[in-house]
Structure formats: structure tokens, C-alpha cells
Design an enzyme around this catalytic site. Structure first.
Site, PDB file in Angstrom:
ATOM      1  N   LYS A 108     -22.192  -0.377  11.937  1.00 53.15           N
ATOM      2  CA  LYS A 108     -21.280  -0.836  12.999  1.00 53.15           C
ATOM      3  C   LYS A 108     -21.376   0.060  14.241  1.00 53.15           C
ATOM      4  CE  LYS A 108     -16.731   1.220  12.056  1.00 53.15           C
ATOM      5  NZ  LYS A 108     -16.459   2.037  13.210  1.00 53.15           N
ATOM      6  N   CYS A 165     -20.025   2.827   8.473  1.00 50.70           N
ATOM      7  CA  CYS A 165     -20.083   3.501   9.779  1.00 50.70           C
ATOM      8  C   CYS A 165     -21.386   3.276  10.534  1.00 50.70           C
ATOM      9  CB  CYS A 165     -19.851   4.993   9.598  1.00 50.70           C
ATOM     10  SG  CYS A 165     -18.319   5.334   8.738  1.00 50.70           S
ATOM     11  N   PHE A 209     -31.138  14.693   6.134  1.00 46.16           N
ATOM     12  CA  PHE A 209     -31.314  13.276   6.505  1.00 46.16           C
ATOM     13  C   PHE A 209     -32.779  12.892   6.624  1.00 46.16           C
ATOM     14  CE2 PHE A 209     -27.501  10.735   7.198  1.00 46.16           C
ATOM     15  CZ  PHE A 209     -26.582  11.638   6.720  1.00 46.16           C
ATOM     16  N   ASN A 218     -23.750   9.610  14.920  1.00 48.27           N
ATOM     17  CA  ASN A 218     -24.112   8.670  13.847  1.00 48.27           C
ATOM     18  C   ASN A 218     -25.445   7.978  14.144  1.00 48.27           C
ATOM     19  OD1 ASN A 218     -22.006   9.247  12.205  1.00 48.27           O
ATOM     20  ND2 ASN A 218     -20.909   7.325  12.465  1.00 48.27           N
ATOM     21  N   GLY A 258     -26.750   2.441   5.098  1.00 53.09           N
ATOM     22  CA  GLY A 258     -25.708   1.412   5.020  1.00 53.09           C
ATOM     23  C   GLY A 258     -24.355   2.067   5.202  1.00 53.09           C
ATOM     24  N   LYS A 310       0.838  -1.206   0.000  1.00 52.27           N
ATOM     25  CA  LYS A 310       0.000   0.000   0.000  1.00 52.27           C
ATOM     26  C   LYS A 310       0.877   1.263   0.000  1.00 52.27           C
ATOM     27  CE  LYS A 310      -4.270   0.811   2.452  1.00 52.27           C
ATOM     28  NZ  LYS A 310      -4.940   0.706   3.748  1.00 52.27           N
ATOM     29  N   LYS A 357     -24.426   4.548  -1.151  1.00 53.32           N
ATOM     30  CA  LYS A 357     -25.000   5.866  -1.491  1.00 53.32           C
ATOM     31  C   LYS A 357     -24.224   6.364  -2.705  1.00 53.32           C
ATOM     32  CE  LYS A 357     -21.910   8.615   1.374  1.00 53.32           C
ATOM     33  NZ  LYS A 357     -21.748   9.687   2.310  1.00 53.32           N
ATOM     34  N   GLU A 410     -18.331   9.833   3.338  1.00 59.37           N
ATOM     35  CA  GLU A 410     -17.738   9.333   2.102  1.00 59.37           C
ATOM     36  C   GLU A 410     -18.361  10.108   0.946  1.00 59.37           C
ATOM     37  OE1 GLU A 410     -17.480   5.117   1.512  1.00 59.37           O
ATOM     38  OE2 GLU A 410     -17.100   4.771   3.625  1.00 59.37           O
TER      39      GLU A 410
HETATM   40  C1  UGA Z   1     -21.511   8.940   8.151  1.00 59.63           C
HETATM   41  C2  UGA Z   1     -21.710  10.298   8.824  1.00 59.63           C
HETATM   42  O1  UGA Z   1     -22.612  11.080   8.060  1.00 59.63           O
HETATM   43  C3  UGA Z   1     -20.383  11.038   8.994  1.00 59.63           C
HETATM   44  O2  UGA Z   1     -20.589  12.246   9.696  1.00 59.63           O
HETATM   45  C4  UGA Z   1     -19.425  10.150   9.772  1.00 59.63           C
HETATM   46  O3  UGA Z   1     -18.149  10.753   9.904  1.00 59.63           O
HETATM   47  C5  UGA Z   1     -19.250   8.844   9.018  1.00 59.63           C
HETATM   48  O4  UGA Z   1     -20.535   8.199   8.886  1.00 59.63           O
HETATM   49  C6  UGA Z   1     -18.312   7.981   9.811  1.00 59.63           C
HETATM   50  O5  UGA Z   1     -18.634   7.625  10.935  1.00 59.63           O
HETATM   51  O6  UGA Z   1     -17.181   7.778   9.365  1.00 59.63           O
HETATM   52  P1  UGA Z   1     -21.237   8.094   5.627  1.00 59.63           P
HETATM   53  O7  UGA Z   1     -21.171   6.711   6.183  1.00 59.63           O
HETATM   54  O8  UGA Z   1     -20.268   8.492   4.581  1.00 59.63           O
HETATM   55  O9  UGA Z   1     -21.077   9.178   6.822  1.00 59.63           O
HETATM   56  O10 UGA Z   1     -22.691   8.227   5.019  1.00 59.63           O
HETATM   57  P2  UGA Z   1     -23.927   9.226   5.149  1.00 59.63           P
HETATM   58  O11 UGA Z   1     -23.858  10.268   4.116  1.00 59.63           O
HETATM   59  O12 UGA Z   1     -24.097   9.671   6.535  1.00 59.63           O
HETATM   60  O13 UGA Z   1     -25.116   8.232   4.769  1.00 59.63           O
HETATM   61  C7  UGA Z   1     -25.351   7.047   5.538  1.00 59.63           C
HETATM   62  C8  UGA Z   1     -26.482   6.241   4.959  1.00 59.63           C
HETATM   63  O14 UGA Z   1     -27.741   6.879   5.166  1.00 59.63           O
HETATM   64  C9  UGA Z   1     -26.393   5.999   3.452  1.00 59.63           C
HETATM   65  O15 UGA Z   1     -26.741   4.663   3.184  1.00 59.63           O
HETATM   66  C10 UGA Z   1     -27.397   6.970   2.858  1.00 59.63           C
HETATM   67  O16 UGA Z   1     -27.921   6.559   1.618  1.00 59.63           O
HETATM   68  C11 UGA Z   1     -28.466   6.945   3.936  1.00 59.63           C
HETATM   69  N1  UGA Z   1     -29.293   8.174   3.937  1.00 59.63           N
HETATM   70  C12 UGA Z   1     -28.768   9.371   4.293  1.00 59.63           C
HETATM   71  C13 UGA Z   1     -30.643   8.087   3.587  1.00 59.63           C
HETATM   72  O17 UGA Z   1     -31.154   6.990   3.256  1.00 59.63           O
HETATM   73  N2  UGA Z   1     -31.408   9.211   3.638  1.00 59.63           N
HETATM   74  C14 UGA Z   1     -30.899  10.424   3.983  1.00 59.63           C
HETATM   75  O18 UGA Z   1     -31.659  11.415   3.999  1.00 59.63           O
HETATM   76  C15 UGA Z   1     -29.541  10.501   4.312  1.00 59.63           C
END
Ligand code: UGA
Length: 432
Positions: free
Chosen positions: A266, A263, A252, A211, A260, A35, A323, A155
Site C-alpha cells: 500500500k 504496509c 533485506f 518502506n 507482502g 473490541k 512472513k 510485525e
Molecule cells: C515494514 C517495515 O519493515 C517497518 O519498518 C514498517 O514500520 C512497517 O512495514 C509499516 O509500515 O508498518 P512489515 O510489514 O512488518 O514491516 O514487514 P517486513 O519485515 O519489512 O517485511 C516486508 C516483506 O518483505 C515481507 O513479505 C518479507 O517476507 C519480505 N522480505 C523482507 C523479503 O522477502 N526479504 C528480505 O530480505 C526482507
């Protein structure tokens, strides 16, 4: 300032890229030789918007160096960030093996008489910083401060989130670390971004609580969306009303196939287990996990109920990343939905603009198509599971010509019913 970042995964790479861009000299370390070799050649192991450019720019300017974990670097670093993975174990707890191994590696390199600050970015159960502190300070030869500095990067927009955070959380028990962290984050502080100093345990819990709250919002809107569907209300109107209340907020609240990613699933599981281990229960989050699991069963059954039992249906799934904006399929809602579909007699084709390589590692025998229009050719049923912009921009009349059948399940609500049904489609979305 000279900074070490240990862990060249998602969080480590974004942190290293951004800190080096802020002008710090960053050493990004990992224990995987291959890596490190690739990173030094500018080859990035993950897809994240703008990460490639930012890392390569700072690599060329010598602001960033990748290396194996190395005593000389640890010796000259004023701050050591830990950003190694803390995955979920089979019991749904946070597995701290990689983190604790990393701490042991660092310990070997600590020199007599030194004061160092270790800053934990990895998501860790409450009490972990305290454990790390006692692991390191069992030897009176040196003095190590341990700080909890959780990350809130999404992400797909991680660089933007790092550069423009809603808040920077610094959990510490001493003034020396406060001063050090203020210097490290000076750029963001000068730009007016909020810094919240807390005690160490509050910072550890705040990450899981954030989260979990966001996941709870997603599950809440998914269930309200089902009620809208059953009653004839419209989820877009309902979420406009509730999102306009500043106490609730309009983010949200997009219904979908369930949350999914690497983060939320888990972290929710871990929070539930952490609470239990202290004799508490967070039943609301236990329910959220259950609701999110059931969501995927429910949506898969909705598709299955429309299969023609007299012949083999051709089903095309658009989107397998959890997503849009990422190639990550970890805990993607698409996976359990597809798992249920393939138990039926169907011909399945899967498309995703970014995530097919990762998906095919899990399901090498499922047909994939690189081209969107090849993917939909001959389909009886089309299922949209990720809100990629190329799906939003799809040519509907071309779709109508290419598909054999006329059923569309839009589980991200990316189309408007009127524009779809004039082409003869039977259209199902969420809560409208
Ligand atoms: C999430 C948090 O948003 C971050 O702040 C955090 O740092 C990160 O986890 C982590 O712990 O590392 P992420 O996993 O990239 O970030 O994804 P999100 O954008 O939060 O979305 C999470 C899930 O919720 C996705 O599957 C998304 O499609 C779903 N979602 C989100 C919905 O179904 N509806 C919404 O309105 C928003």
C-alpha cells in the site's frame, strides 16, 4: 504523563502497551465497542510476540485503560496519539476516511481555551498533518499542534522495535511539541536511541521513502537471485559480497516469493500516486511494484510447469502468512501463488502455524491441515512460502516417507540442497 492513543489496531496496541510500560498513564481508545470490551478482558485481537503479556501486565497495574473515544479522557490527556488505519483505496491511494472521521470525533470534545498536541502515527501522505491542523484550528477557541511521528515497527518484532528503535522521527513546527515529545520518549532517549527532528512534511515523506527503499532492496535481490540461478552463480555468495559493503548493508537481501503485508504494497502504491499528484514520477518504485507482481506469477508458473498433466497432483503449501512471526495474510505472496495453482487441476493442502484462521476466512473451501506432517502426507509437490522455524526444523527423513512424490520448491531458501537431495528429493530453491 497522561497519554491517549486512538486506534486499537496493530500500531495503536503496541504503542499503548509500550508507553504504559514506560510508566505513562495510557488511555487506548477505539470506536468499536466489542473490541474494547474484549481488550478490557485481556483478549487481544491480533497475534504479536509479547504483546499479550505486556498489555495484560499494564492493564492489571492500571497503567493502561481501554475505552470508547471519550471527551473526559481527551480533556485530561496531555498528548493524543492517532494510530488509526490508513488503508489503500481502489485507486491505490491512501484512504484517509477513518483518520478524518477520527479527527472530527476529537474536535467535538475539544474545550475552549485549551492547547493540545495531536501526534499522528498513522502512515499519511505528505500534507495530511497540514490538513488536520486547518480542520482543527478553524475555531479560534483552542490551539492544536499537529505532529507527525511515523512508526517503523515490523510485525513479529514490533515490541522490540518500539523499545529499541533505529530512530524516532518527530516532524514538528514548534518548540512546545519538541519539549512534549522529548518527555514522552524520555526512556528511549535516555537509553541513547536516536531522535530525528524534522519538519512535518519530511517526516510524512520519510515513512513512505523508508518502506519503498526496503521493498526496492527486496525486489532487487529477487531479480539478482534469478540471474544467479540462470548463470550458475550463488545468491548467498553474491549477497555476502554486496551486503559487506557498509554503504549497502546486509539486511533485506533475502530472496523470496516477493514482499507482502499490510504496509509495503500500500505504501509503494501510495508514494507513486502522491508523487504523480505533485507532478513528479518515482519511476523506480513503479518498476518495483511491477517486478513484485510478476515475481508471484513467475514462481507459480515454475510450480505449474512441474505438475503431472496425466493425473491430479497433490500439492502442499507450507506457509501463507506474508512472513514468519505473524498471522497476517494481507497481501501475502502466498495468495496470488495459490490463486494461480487452484486454477489447475490439483489437490491442494495448506499449512501455517499461525495464519490458517485468517487464510480460511478468504478461502473457506481450500483444505488446510493443522498438523505439519498431516499436511505433507501423500503430497507430490511441496512448496515453502513462509520461513517459519518449524519448517526449518522439519524431519526430512519423515518427510521423504510421508510424501508420495519427491519435488520440493523452497521459495525461502530455508534448506541446504545437500541435506535434501540425499533423501531422494528433487529440490528447487532461489538463486542457488
Ligand atoms: C515494514 C517495515 O519493515 C517497518 O519498518 C514498517 O514500520 C512497517 O512495514 C509499516 O509500515 O508498518 P512489515 O510489514 O512488518 O514491516 O514487514 P517486513 O519485515 O519489512 O517485511 C516486508 C516483506 O518483505 C515481507 O513479505 C518479507 O517476507 C519480505 N522480505 C523482507 C523479503 O522477502 N526479504 C528480505 O530480505 C526482507
Amino acid at each position: 504523563m497522561k497519554i491517549s492513543v486512538i486506534g486499537c489496531g496493530y500500531v495503536g496496541l503496541v504503542t499503548a502497551a509500550c508507553f504504559s510500560d514506560f510508566g505513562h498513564d495510557v488511555f487506548c481508545m477505539d470506536n468499536q465497542e466489542e473490541k474494547i470490551k474484549k481488550l478490557n478482558e485481556g483478549i487481544i485481537p491480533i497475534y504479536e510476540e509479547n504483546l499479550d503479556q505486556l498489555l495484560n501486565k499494564n492493564l492489571k497495574e492500571d497503567k493502561l485503560i481501554f475505552s470508547l473515544v471519550n471527551g473526559d479522557i481527551i480533556e485530561k490527556s496531555e498528548a493524543i496519539f492517532i494510530a488509526v488505519g490508513t488503508p489503500m483505496d481502489i485507486n491505490g491511494d491512501t484512504d484517509l476516511t477513518i483518520l478524518y472521521d477520527c479527527i472530527q470525533d476529537i474536535k467535538v470534545h475539544l474545550k475552549k481555551g485549551r492547547k493540545k498536541t495531536l501526534i499522528i502515527k498513522s502512515t499519511i501522505p505528505v500534507g495530511t498533518c497540514e490538513n488536520i491542523k486547518s480542520m482543527l484550528n478553524d475555531n479560534q477557541d483552542y490551539e492544536i499542534d499537529v505532529v507527525s511521528n511515523p512508526e517503523f515497527l515490523r510485525e513479529g518484532s514490533a515490541i522490540k522495535d518500539f523499545m529499541n528503535p533505529d530512530r524516532i522521527v518527530i516532524g514538528t513546527d514548534n518548540q512546545r511539541s519538541i519539549k512534549l515529545l522529548k518527555t514522552i520518549y524520555k526512556k528511549q532517549i535516555d537509553l541513547g536511541h536516536k531522535v530525528i527532528f524534522t519538519n512535518i512534511k519530511s517526516a510524512e515523506i520519510a515513512k513512505y521513502a523508508s518502506n519503498s527503499f526496503l521493498a526496492m532492496k527486496v525486489s532487487f535481490i529477487n531479480e539478482i537471485s534469478d540471474l544467479c540461478e540462470t548463470t550458475g552463480a550463488d545468491i548467498d555468495e553474491v549477497r555476502n559480497v554486496i551486503g559487506s559493503d557498509k554503504r549497502i548493508g546486509d539486511k533485506f537481501l533475502e530472496p523470496g516469493p516477493g514482499y507482502g503485508g499490510s504496509c509495503f504494497p500500500k505504501d509503494l502504491s501510495s508514494l507513486v500516486n502522491i508523487a504523480k499528484s505533485y507532478g513528479n514520477r518515482i519511476e523506480i518504485i513503479e518498476q518495483v511494484i511491477e517486478s513484485n507482481d510478476y515475481r508471484k506469477v513467475k514462481l507459480a508458473n515454475r510450480i505449474i510447469s512441474k505438475l503431472n498433466l496425466n493425473e491430479i497432483s497433490n500439492v502442499t503449501v507450507l506457509g501463507v502468512s506474508f512472513k514468519a512471526g505473524t498471522d497476517d495474510v494481507r497481501d501475502s505472496p502466498a495468495i496470488p501463488i495459490i490463486q494461480q495453482l487452484i486454477r489447475k487441476d490439483i489437490n491442494l493442502v495448506v499449512h501455517d502455524p499461525m495464519a490458517l484462521t485468517n487464510f480460511s476466512k478468504l478461502y473457506p473451501n481450500i483444505n488446510t491441515a493443522l498438523d505439519l506432517y498431516d499436511a505433507v502426507r501423500g503430497a507430490d509437490i511441496l512448496v515453502i512460502l513462509t520461513e517459519w522455524s518449524i519448517y526449518r526444523k522439519i524431519d526430512i527423513s519423515k518427510l521423504a516417507k510421508l510424501m508420495k512424490g519427491n519435488k520440493i520448491f523452497d521459495f525461502r531458501n530455508i534448506y541446504s540442497r545437500e541435506k535434501i537431495i540425499i533423501h531422494g528429493f528433487e529440490y528447487e530453491c532461489l538463486g542457488r
